[in-house]
Design a protein around this motif. Structure first.
Motif: not given
Length: 190
Positions: A136-139, A122-131
């Motif tokens: 984005q922060l790195k870039a 169920l948390l897969d979409p949250v994991r994607q947002v975190i990734h």
């Protein structure tokens, strides 16, 4: 994504998600039933099943709705943000600090803990947002170390507060928030 109703009334989908969120906040996702959600939403079980054929489908939609609400808040803050260093980090940390405490979001997060323990997917979409946020922060960060530390501190503080586990006084929290803001605006002094 929520589907707006053209007459200004809530769609069945919105009513169901509102009812489910309220129930999850009251009794937790583990004790949530489709029958209870249908009743609270004022719909037949068939009407609920048309929109959400399973409890997992409903829980996934609830999580996606939370993600969408956070994304909307983030975009609203981005539009108002002043130019300067670590823009993405400033927007991300401010968004999390704005939404993490109290209210429906806190009740939902606490209520969803049991469901995500039973079904971690169920948390897969949250994991994607975190990734995506990390990428984005790195870039985009002018001072990546400061941006990452600020984001990590904000995620930790938000998690403690969302689950009503924070040991910090209001003064402690204010001090932490100011330190996070200094990190993303001034960086790390070497």
């Amino acid at each position: 994504m929520l589907f707006p109703c053209t007459r200004g009334r809530k769609s069945s989908r919105e009513k169901i998600l509102d009812a489910a969120a309220e129930l999850v906040g009251e009794i937790g996702a583990g004790r949530l039933t489709l029958e209870a959600v249908a009743e609270k939403a004022g719909l037949s079980k068939g009407g609920l099943l048309y929109n959400f054929p399973t409890k997992d489908a409903l829980l996934q939609a609830m999580i996606q709705r939370m993600i969408d609400q956070v994304a909307s808040e983030k975009e609203a803050l981005r539009e108002k943000a002043q130019p300067g260093p670590n823009l993405e980090a400033r927007v991300v940390t401010k968004t999390l600090l704005n939404i993490c405490c109290g209210g429906k979001m806190q009740d939902m997060a606490t209520g969803m803990m049991a469901a995500t323990a039973e079904n971690p997917r169920l948390l897969d979409p949250v994991r994607q947002v975190i990734h995506t946020t990390l990428e984005q922060l790195k870039a985009t960060s002018d001072d990546l170390d400061a941006a990452l530390l600020a984001w990590l501190a904000t995620e930790g503080l938000s998690s403690l507060e969302m689950h009503n586990l924070s040991p910090f006084s209001d003064e402690d929290r204010d001090r932490i928030v100011k330190a996070i803001e200094r990190l993303v605006t001034k960086g790390i002094a070497e």
